[in-house]
Design a protein around this motif. Structure first.
Motif, PDB file in Angstrom:
ATOM      1  N   THR A   1      45.037  39.624  33.785  1.00 16.75           N
ATOM      2  CA  THR A   1      44.306  39.032  35.251  1.00 16.75           C
ATOM      3  C   THR A   1      42.825  39.320  34.530  1.00 16.75           C
ATOM      4  OG1 THR A   1      45.259  39.657  36.997  1.00 16.75           O
ATOM      5  CG2 THR A   1      43.668  39.408  37.322  1.00 16.75           C
ATOM      6  N   ALA A   2      42.578  39.991  33.723  1.00 15.79           N
ATOM      7  CA  ALA A   2      41.682  40.264  33.053  1.00 15.79           C
ATOM      8  C   ALA A   2      41.456  39.699  32.251  1.00 15.79           C
ATOM      9  CB  ALA A   2      41.334  41.489  33.067  1.00 15.79           C
ATOM     10  N   ASP A   3      42.419  39.419  31.526  1.00 17.23           N
ATOM     11  CA  ASP A   3      42.225  38.198  29.834  1.00 17.23           C
ATOM     12  C   ASP A   3      42.273  36.408  31.115  1.00 17.23           C
ATOM     13  OD1 ASP A   3      42.348  39.878  27.977  1.00 17.23           O
ATOM     14  OD2 ASP A   3      44.853  39.124  28.268  1.00 17.23           O
TER      15      ASP A   3
ATOM     16  N   ARG B   1      38.077  36.859  31.856  1.00 20.62           N
ATOM     17  CA  ARG B   1      37.108  36.465  30.755  1.00 20.62           C
ATOM     18  C   ARG B   1      37.411  35.549  30.556  1.00 20.62           C
ATOM     19  NH1 ARG B   1      39.052  36.656  25.427  1.00 20.62           N
ATOM     20  NH2 ARG B   1      37.813  37.175  24.039  1.00 20.62           N
ATOM     21  N   THR B   2      38.812  34.312  30.354  1.00 16.91           N
ATOM     22  CA  THR B   2      38.618  33.735  30.121  1.00 16.91           C
ATOM     23  C   THR B   2      37.707  32.150  30.511  1.00 16.91           C
ATOM     24  OG1 THR B   2      40.723  33.565  28.771  1.00 16.91           O
ATOM     25  CG2 THR B   2      40.317  31.255  28.739  1.00 16.91           C
ATOM     26  N   VAL B   3      37.987  32.194  31.635  1.00 16.40           N
ATOM     27  CA  VAL B   3      36.850  31.238  33.123  1.00 16.40           C
ATOM     28  C   VAL B   3      35.995  31.628  32.886  1.00 16.40           C
ATOM     29  CG1 VAL B   3      36.486  30.829  35.222  1.00 16.40           C
ATOM     30  CG2 VAL B   3      39.430  31.305  34.777  1.00 16.40           C
ATOM     31  N   LEU B   4      35.446  32.941  32.572  1.00 17.33           N
ATOM     32  CA  LEU B   4      33.980  33.056  32.452  1.00 17.33           C
ATOM     33  C   LEU B   4      33.475  32.058  31.292  1.00 17.33           C
ATOM     34  CD1 LEU B   4      33.032  36.628  33.376  1.00 17.33           C
ATOM     35  CD2 LEU B   4      32.280  34.878  34.341  1.00 17.33           C
ATOM     36  N   MET B   5      34.421  32.698  29.942  1.00 17.19           N
ATOM     37  CA  MET B   5      33.881  32.689  28.474  1.00 17.19           C
ATOM     38  C   MET B   5      33.814  30.611  28.584  1.00 17.19           C
ATOM     39  SD  MET B   5      35.903  34.357  25.777  1.00 17.19           S
ATOM     40  CE  MET B   5      35.366  33.734  25.359  1.00 17.19           C
ATOM     41  N   ALA B   6      35.327  30.066  29.683  1.00 12.67           N
ATOM     42  CA  ALA B   6      34.642  28.387  29.659  1.00 12.67           C
ATOM     43  C   ALA B   6      33.233  27.526  29.854  1.00 12.67           C
ATOM     44  CB  ALA B   6      35.879  27.961  30.432  1.00 12.67           C
TER      45      ALA B   6
ATOM     46  N   GLU C   1      33.458  30.973  42.806  1.00  7.65           N
ATOM     47  CA  GLU C   1      33.729  29.920  41.937  1.00  7.65           C
ATOM     48  C   GLU C   1      34.776  30.096  40.721  1.00  7.65           C
ATOM     49  OE1 GLU C   1      28.829  27.515  42.136  1.00  7.65           O
ATOM     50  OE2 GLU C   1      29.572  29.105  40.881  1.00  7.65           O
ATOM     51  N   CYS C   2      34.310  32.172  40.411  1.00 12.95           N
ATOM     52  CA  CYS C   2      35.456  32.447  39.634  1.00 12.95           C
ATOM     53  C   CYS C   2      35.855  32.528  40.329  1.00 12.95           C
ATOM     54  CB  CYS C   2      34.998  33.703  39.181  1.00 12.95           C
ATOM     55  SG  CYS C   2      35.739  34.043  37.263  1.00 12.95           S
ATOM     56  N   ALA C   3      36.984  32.813  41.098  1.00 12.55           N
ATOM     57  CA  ALA C   3      37.983  32.888  42.069  1.00 12.55           C
ATOM     58  C   ALA C   3      38.805  31.387  42.008  1.00 12.55           C
ATOM     59  CB  ALA C   3      37.774  33.718  43.627  1.00 12.55           C
ATOM     60  N   ASP C   4      38.515  30.602  42.641  1.00 13.18           N
ATOM     61  CA  ASP C   4      38.512  29.233  42.494  1.00 13.18           C
ATOM     62  C   ASP C   4      39.666  28.754  41.579  1.00 13.18           C
ATOM     63  OD1 ASP C   4      38.166  29.120  45.022  1.00 13.18           O
ATOM     64  OD2 ASP C   4      36.274  28.159  45.371  1.00 13.18           O
ATOM     65  N   ALA C   5      38.765  28.873  39.886  1.00 17.38           N
ATOM     66  CA  ALA C   5      38.794  28.301  39.180  1.00 17.38           C
ATOM     67  C   ALA C   5      40.413  28.654  38.661  1.00 17.38           C
ATOM     68  CB  ALA C   5      38.165  28.517  37.927  1.00 17.38           C
ATOM     69  N   ALA C   6      40.470  30.408  38.695  1.00 16.40           N
ATOM     70  CA  ALA C   6      41.146  31.179  38.509  1.00 16.40           C
ATOM     71  C   ALA C   6      42.443  31.267  39.481  1.00 16.40           C
ATOM     72  CB  ALA C   6      40.894  32.827  38.366  1.00 16.40           C
ATOM     73  N   GLN C   7      42.187  30.854  40.230  1.00 14.64           N
ATOM     74  CA  GLN C   7      43.080  30.846  41.512  1.00 14.64           C
ATOM     75  C   GLN C   7      43.818  31.805  41.810  1.00 14.64           C
ATOM     76  OE1 GLN C   7      46.559  27.652  40.637  1.00 14.64           O
ATOM     77  NE2 GLN C   7      45.565  26.263  39.667  1.00 14.64           N
ATOM     78  N   LEU C   8      42.388  32.941  42.700  1.00 17.04           N
ATOM     79  CA  LEU C   8      42.326  33.744  42.489  1.00 17.04           C
ATOM     80  C   LEU C   8      42.376  34.394  44.293  1.00 17.04           C
ATOM     81  CD1 LEU C   8      42.247  35.862  39.280  1.00 17.04           C
ATOM     82  CD2 LEU C   8      44.627  35.711  40.567  1.00 17.04           C
ATOM     83  N   SER C   9      42.314  35.503  44.230  1.00 16.57           N
ATOM     84  CA  SER C   9      41.411  35.494  45.709  1.00 16.57           C
ATOM     85  C   SER C   9      40.033  36.369  45.072  1.00 16.57           C
ATOM     86  CB  SER C   9      41.783  36.951  46.306  1.00 16.57           C
ATOM     87  OG  SER C   9      41.582  38.523  45.759  1.00 16.57           O
ATOM     88  N   ARG C  10      39.099  36.307  45.950  1.00 15.10           N
ATOM     89  CA  ARG C  10      37.888  36.528  46.171  1.00 15.10           C
ATOM     90  C   ARG C  10      37.423  37.735  45.686  1.00 15.10           C
ATOM     91  NH1 ARG C  10      33.220  38.432  48.875  1.00 15.10           N
ATOM     92  NH2 ARG C  10      31.098  37.581  47.645  1.00 15.10           N
ATOM     93  N   VAL C  11      38.019  39.033  46.472  1.00 11.56           N
ATOM     94  CA  VAL C  11      38.103  40.348  46.509  1.00 11.56           C
ATOM     95  C   VAL C  11      38.120  40.492  45.310  1.00 11.56           C
ATOM     96  CG1 VAL C  11      38.134  42.422  47.233  1.00 11.56           C
ATOM     97  CG2 VAL C  11      37.817  40.629  48.975  1.00 11.56           C
ATOM     98  N   SER C  12      39.371  40.023  44.863  1.00 16.35           N
ATOM     99  CA  SER C  12      39.797  40.551  43.492  1.00 16.35           C
ATOM    100  C   SER C  12      39.210  39.828  42.101  1.00 16.35           C
ATOM    101  CB  SER C  12      41.551  39.913  43.578  1.00 16.35           C
ATOM    102  OG  SER C  12      41.350  40.355  41.836  1.00 16.35           O
TER     103      SER C  12
END
Length: 223
Positions: A158-160, A163-168, A177-188
């Motif tokens: 998940t860290a990888d 990290r890739t979402v931020l780099m891109a 915004e990062c959670a939506d792109a990674a399809q994860l929860s905002r809190v996590s």
């Protein structure tokens, strides 16, 4: 020698990447290809150890090339080198087993670091027999940039991904915004983002609105 196939639709860029590879001790460029069909034919003919694979190709996507290579079971590793920054492409490449994903443009030093890490992993896999968990940890560590130990509750895959979402991203991202792109929860997602800030690989920018607390936005700073 580690034999390399360079795949890029731009002839000049392919030559630059070839020059980069040939500056790294222990590497030799076996061939270059500029289309997906040429790449598949060259892989079959030369059986390189490593393919530097562009995603944007004129006939088929580099992702399709990657899929066909995996289906053919040809023993070759793939390092994606591309301008493709969308998360869907990155996810597909990771699931296809790329050893790394470099976003253009990049410097020779960045590619050399990834090639040095790949060479270290390649040497560790040169022999036969069984290995211990410590050996496996060192092997996978050689393929990834060094990082501090993850806090309890955070996982490396998940860290990888985050990290890739931020780099891109083109600029900074909020946790949502990062959670939506990674399809994860905002809190996590925010836990991982704050970890990156603490580790010194990301920084926070505050965006002030009309009322309430400022929004925390995250920007990848590397490596």
């Amino acid at each position: 020698m580690i034999r390399v196939l360079v795949v890029d639709d731009d002839f000049m860029v392919a030559r630059v990447h070839r020059g980069f590879v040939e500056r790294v001790p222990g590497y030799a460029v076996e061939a270059m290809a500029h289309t997906g069909a040429q790449a598949l034919a060259a892989i079959e003919e030369h059986r390189p150890h490593l393919v530097l694979l562009d995603i944007y190709l004129p006939d088929v996507s580099g992702l399709e090339v990657l899929r066909r290579v995996r289906e053919s079971a040809v023993p070759v590793d793939v390092l994606a080198i591309t301008a493709a920054r969308d998360v869907a492409t990155i996810r597909t490449a990771l699931r296809g087993g790329v050893v790394h994903y470099l976003i253009k443009p990049f410097t020779f030093e960045v590619l050399r670091d990834r090639l040095d890490r790949y060479a270290a992993a390649h040497r560790r896999l040169a022999g036969d027999g069984d290995v211990a968990q410590d050996d496996v940890d060192r092997l996978f560590g050689a393929l990834r940039p060094a990082r501090i130990s993850l806090p309890k509750g955070l996982t490396a895959p998940t860290a990888d991904l985050i990290r890739t979402v931020l780099m891109a991203a083109d600029g900074d991202l909020s946790a949502s915004e990062c959670a939506d792109a990674a399809q994860l929860s905002r809190v996590s997602t925010r836990r991982y983002l704050e970890y990156f800030v603490e580790a010194g690989t990301a920084r926070v920018r505050l965006r002030y609105g009309g009322t309430g607390r400022p929004q925390r936005r995250y920007l990848w700073t590397g490596p």
